[in-house]
Design a protein around this motif. Sequence first.
Motif, mmCIF file in Angstrom:
data_model
loop_
_atom_site.group_PDB
_atom_site.id
_atom_site.type_symbol
_atom_site.label_atom_id
_atom_site.label_comp_id
_atom_site.label_asym_id
_atom_site.label_seq_id
_atom_site.Cartn_x
_atom_site.Cartn_y
_atom_site.Cartn_z
ATOM 1 N N TYR A 149 -2.322 0.207 6.814
ATOM 2 C CA TYR A 149 -1.308 1.160 6.358
ATOM 3 C C TYR A 149 -0.247 1.364 7.435
ATOM 4 C CZ TYR A 149 -3.839 2.480 2.124
ATOM 5 O OH TYR A 149 -4.436 2.464 0.887
ATOM 6 N N LEU A 157 0.789 -1.234 0.000
ATOM 7 C CA LEU A 157 0.000 0.000 0.000
ATOM 8 C C LEU A 157 0.822 1.286 0.000
ATOM 9 C CD1 LEU A 157 -2.604 -1.158 2.669
ATOM 10 C CD2 LEU A 157 -2.875 -1.180 0.173
ATOM 11 N N LEU A 158 2.075 1.219 0.397
ATOM 12 C CA LEU A 158 2.894 2.420 0.573
ATOM 13 C C LEU A 158 3.656 2.780 -0.691
ATOM 14 C CD1 LEU A 158 4.354 1.516 4.077
ATOM 15 C CD2 LEU A 158 2.262 2.797 3.553
ATOM 16 N N ALA A 199 1.417 7.399 0.990
ATOM 17 C CA ALA A 199 0.670 6.460 0.149
ATOM 18 C C ALA A 199 -0.375 7.207 -0.661
ATOM 19 C CB ALA A 199 -0.008 5.405 1.013
ATOM 20 N N GLN A 202 -4.882 4.518 -1.512
ATOM 21 C CA GLN A 202 -6.233 4.578 -0.938
ATOM 22 C C GLN A 202 -7.263 5.033 -1.962
ATOM 23 O OE1 GLN A 202 -3.885 6.806 -0.337
ATOM 24 N NE2 GLN A 202 -4.868 8.712 -0.954
ATOM 25 N N ILE A 238 1.642 8.517 6.684
ATOM 26 C CA ILE A 238 1.576 7.503 7.721
ATOM 27 C C ILE A 238 2.782 7.701 8.638
ATOM 28 C CG2 ILE A 238 1.553 5.029 8.215
ATOM 29 C CD1 ILE A 238 0.734 6.093 4.734
#
Length: 143
Positions: free
Chosen positions: A59, A19-20, A35, A38, A104
Amino acid sequence: MFDREWIAARIPHAGSMCLLDRVLNWSQDTIHCRASSQSLADNPLRAGGRLGPANAIEYAAQAMAVHGALRAGADAAPRAGFLTSVREVEFHSDRLDLAAQLDIHAECLSGEGNHLMYAFRIESGGTLVSGRASVMLDADNKL
């Protein structure tokens, strides 16, 4: 610069589940990742046409895994880690997918042996989700 390709090579998540996008900053105790996944229609965590705020925990967990890899050093294999609990999670938004990007942040509050405690927060123009998480390292060796 630690980009998505570097991250994907060091965490157990592949393809769209990584996800990153990048690591912006890190120290022995903290990490700051960014990220944009999303907002992708094929995000594997999306349900009912949206990405709910509880997914921020994934995340954060990936940022913690990347932090572990960075702390292990370039030549060392990162230790396997498992999220064992989350506490004091606060949701300040009802969805994540409306943000253009997510920042994050995770901070290792304590680490004794195979147990780590992190504080985390997910931001996009303000805090969306925050909390604490416990991680157990090398749990697969204890089974």
